[in-house]
Scaffold this active site. Structure first.
Site, PDB file in Angstrom:
ATOM      1  N   GLY A  46       0.419  -1.328   0.120  1.00 53.76           N
ATOM      2  CA  GLY A  46       0.146  -0.206  -0.264  1.00 53.76           C
ATOM      3  C   GLY A  46       0.630   1.390  -0.128  1.00 53.76           C
ATOM      4  O   GLY A  46       2.044   1.188   0.654  1.00 53.76           O
ATOM      5  N   GLN A  51       2.674  10.052   1.856  1.00 50.48           N
ATOM      6  CA  GLN A  51       3.938   9.544   1.570  1.00 50.48           C
ATOM      7  C   GLN A  51       5.094   9.185   0.424  1.00 50.48           C
ATOM      8  O   GLN A  51       5.915   9.776   0.453  1.00 50.48           O
ATOM      9  CB  GLN A  51       3.348   7.702   1.893  1.00 50.48           C
ATOM     10  CG  GLN A  51       3.279   6.778   3.019  1.00 50.48           C
ATOM     11  CD  GLN A  51       3.136   4.988   2.756  1.00 50.48           C
ATOM     12  OE1 GLN A  51       2.082   4.773   2.857  1.00 50.48           O
ATOM     13  NE2 GLN A  51       4.535   4.564   3.129  1.00 50.48           N
ATOM     14  N   GLU A 131      -2.619   2.236   6.042  1.00 52.18           N
ATOM     15  CA  GLU A 131      -3.628   2.749   4.905  1.00 52.18           C
ATOM     16  C   GLU A 131      -3.734   4.164   5.623  1.00 52.18           C
ATOM     17  O   GLU A 131      -4.210   5.243   4.973  1.00 52.18           O
ATOM     18  CB  GLU A 131      -3.415   2.618   3.889  1.00 52.18           C
ATOM     19  CG  GLU A 131      -2.356   1.716   2.807  1.00 52.18           C
ATOM     20  CD  GLU A 131      -1.034   1.579   3.021  1.00 52.18           C
ATOM     21  OE1 GLU A 131      -0.768   2.859   2.890  1.00 52.18           O
ATOM     22  OE2 GLU A 131      -0.295   1.143   3.052  1.00 52.18           O
TER      23      GLU A 131
HETATM   24 NI    NI Z   1       3.101   2.908   5.354  1.00 54.74          NI
END
Ligand code: NI
Length: 149
Positions: A46, A51, A131
């Protein structure tokens, strides 16, 4: 499509709360396409927008041959609990046991803002919860016993 740089845990963006997606346009689709390419080239299952440095509430998951784009998710139901090993592309080379629900139901929208719903169990439920946490600035290592951090 292009690969995006994956931020690691010391980056403050990973610790911030992401904002709902309101515009479903080509910029969003390009971001999602880039995230797919970046995820598929990685060892992860994921990847969440924070990120890659974008504070939007969206993530992608690639697991067991199934690929999901999840935008503006809401966990509407959880059942049971499971303990199992977890890692994160933003926390390289670290794997720890984390307790998660055994089963989760998530409501979200797709890239065209169509309402969707998924009920996931076991490792898939773990991936959705992991996530979803990223969208709230939470990393899996934040969930460990303090003594282990
Ligand atoms: Ni992660």
């Amino acid at each position: 499509m292009a690969l995006r740089k994956i931020l690691t845990q010391e980056n403050e963006i990973l610790h911030k709360v992401a904002k709902p997606v309101k515009v479903f346009d080509e910029d969003l689709w390009e971001l999602l396409d880039d995230m797919k390419e970046t995820l598929l080239k990685s060892t992860g299952v994921g990847l969440a927008c924070p990120q890659v440095g974008v504070l939007k509430r969206a993530f992608v998951i690639n697991l067991n041959g199934a690929y999901f784009e999840v935008i503006n998710p809401k966990i509407v139901k959880t059942e049971g609990r499971q303990k199992g090993q977890e890692g994160c592309l933003s926390v390289p080379n670290r794997y720890e046991d984390v307790v998660r629900p055994k089963k989760v139901t998530i409501e979200f929208v797709d890239r065209y803002n169509n309402p969707m719903s998924i009920t996931a169990t076991d490792f898939m439920a773990r991936a959705f919860c992991h996530e979803n946490d990223h969208l709230n600035g939470v990393l899996f290592i934040d969930l460990l016993d303090k003594k282990k951090n």
